[in-house]
Design an enzyme around this catalytic site. Structure first.
Site, PDB file in Angstrom:
ATOM      1  N   SER A 108     -15.657   2.658   3.983  1.00  0.00           N
ATOM      2  CA  SER A 108     -16.109   1.803   5.082  1.00  0.00           C
ATOM      3  C   SER A 108     -15.411   2.115   6.402  1.00  0.00           C
ATOM      4  O   SER A 108     -15.973   1.875   7.470  1.00  0.00           O
ATOM      5  CB  SER A 108     -15.881   0.326   4.728  1.00  0.00           C
ATOM      6  OG  SER A 108     -14.514   0.095   4.421  1.00  0.00           O
ATOM      7  N   GLY A 143     -17.096   0.860   0.477  1.00  0.00           N
ATOM      8  CA  GLY A 143     -16.710   0.575  -0.896  1.00  0.00           C
ATOM      9  C   GLY A 143     -16.424   1.801  -1.741  1.00  0.00           C
ATOM     10  O   GLY A 143     -16.033   1.677  -2.906  1.00  0.00           O
ATOM     11  N   ASN A 179      -9.860   2.177  -1.170  1.00  0.00           N
ATOM     12  CA  ASN A 179     -10.441   1.229  -2.120  1.00  0.00           C
ATOM     13  C   ASN A 179      -9.794   1.333  -3.496  1.00  0.00           C
ATOM     14  O   ASN A 179      -9.673   0.335  -4.211  1.00  0.00           O
ATOM     15  CB  ASN A 179     -11.960   1.409  -2.208  1.00  0.00           C
ATOM     16  CG  ASN A 179     -12.652   0.900  -0.954  1.00  0.00           C
ATOM     17  OD1 ASN A 179     -12.395  -0.212  -0.509  1.00  0.00           O
ATOM     18  ND2 ASN A 179     -13.487   1.720  -0.354  1.00  0.00           N
ATOM     19  N   ASP A 220     -11.876  -9.981   8.634  1.00  0.00           N
ATOM     20  CA  ASP A 220     -11.397  -9.753   7.265  1.00  0.00           C
ATOM     21  C   ASP A 220     -10.001  -9.128   7.231  1.00  0.00           C
ATOM     22  O   ASP A 220      -9.409  -8.990   6.172  1.00  0.00           O
ATOM     23  CB  ASP A 220     -12.386  -8.890   6.473  1.00  0.00           C
ATOM     24  CG  ASP A 220     -12.566  -7.489   7.069  1.00  0.00           C
ATOM     25  OD1 ASP A 220     -11.792  -7.082   7.960  1.00  0.00           O
ATOM     26  OD2 ASP A 220     -13.489  -6.790   6.611  1.00  0.00           O
ATOM     27  N   HIS A 258     -10.907  -4.231   8.245  1.00  0.00           N
ATOM     28  CA  HIS A 258     -11.734  -3.255   8.954  1.00  0.00           C
ATOM     29  C   HIS A 258     -11.488  -3.318  10.457  1.00  0.00           C
ATOM     30  O   HIS A 258     -11.606  -4.386  11.055  1.00  0.00           O
ATOM     31  CB  HIS A 258     -13.213  -3.488   8.642  1.00  0.00           C
ATOM     32  CG  HIS A 258     -13.542  -3.282   7.203  1.00  0.00           C
ATOM     33  ND1 HIS A 258     -13.613  -4.320   6.298  1.00  0.00           N
ATOM     34  CD2 HIS A 258     -13.782  -2.144   6.510  1.00  0.00           C
ATOM     35  CE1 HIS A 258     -13.905  -3.828   5.107  1.00  0.00           C
ATOM     36  NE2 HIS A 258     -14.015  -2.508   5.204  1.00  0.00           N
TER      37      HIS A 258
END
Length: 195
Positions: free
Chosen positions: A21, A58, A87, A168, A171
């Site tokens: 991402s 992801g 991830n 979040d 990011h």
């Protein structure tokens, strides 16, 4: 004019970016991420290059390892930027597995005569010192063992600035992506001038 400038840097290059991402423009406008900025910088500096962004939000190292052979067949890249592992770390997956997957991807690309840039990442401290240090050092070891340039930490100059992150806290905002590109560029650009 363009042809004369580009000839100094040999034939046109294809750049494949295999990431998660952080490279797939998650949560930001299309064209605002570091990969799009890289493409624009290449054009501005008169490098004859095509950038293929094969990043998926992801994505893990095993996902990248699974997808890479078809991408190499399809695009025949000269340079492969591998921005994977975050991830794996966030899920607490074994460092040894991510290490093996990264090594396999580098070897696949090198077997096709592509040069590889590895992009390093750090985990938040709440994962424990042993895991976070082992994870961070993994990128350096893989880069050294495979002779690949390493971006030590993709989010250098970003990670310590909460204002540069989306809600979040994982990011980066679009405003952070020029900083990310500046972290990657010094390790990437020399490969453009090689065969």
């Amino acid at each position: 004019m363009l042809a004369a400038s580009a000839s100094a840097y040999s034939a046109p290059k294809t750049v494949l970016v295999l990431g998660d991402s952080l490279s797939a423009e998650y949560g930001i406008a299309r064209g605002a991420g570091w990969v799009a900025l890289l493409e624009r910088r290449l054009q501005a500096e008169k490098f004859a290059a095509r950038v293929v962004n094969a990043s998926i939000s992801g994505e893990t190292t095993i996902g990248g390892r699974t997808r890479l052979p078809a991408l190499l067949d399809q695009h025949r890249p000269d340079i492969v930027v591998i921005e994977l592992g975050a991830n794996d770390g966030l899920r607490g997956l074994p460092v040894a597995a991510a290490d093996a997957n990264l090594r396999a991807m580098v070897k696949m690309a090198q077997a096709r005569q592509a040069r590889v840039v590895l992009v390093g990442m750090r985990m938040p401290p709440n994962y424990g010192r042993a895991y976070t240090e082992s994870f961070f050092n993994m990128f350096k070891k893989v880069a050294q063992d495979t002779g690949s340039p390493l971006v030590p930490f993709m989010l250098e100059g970003v990670a310590d600035k909460p204002a540069l992150f989306q809600q979040d806290r994982l990011h980066p905002l679009a405003a952070a992506h020029p900083v990310i590109l500046n972290n990657i560029w010094p390790h990437f650009a020399p490969l453009l001038k090689k065969r």
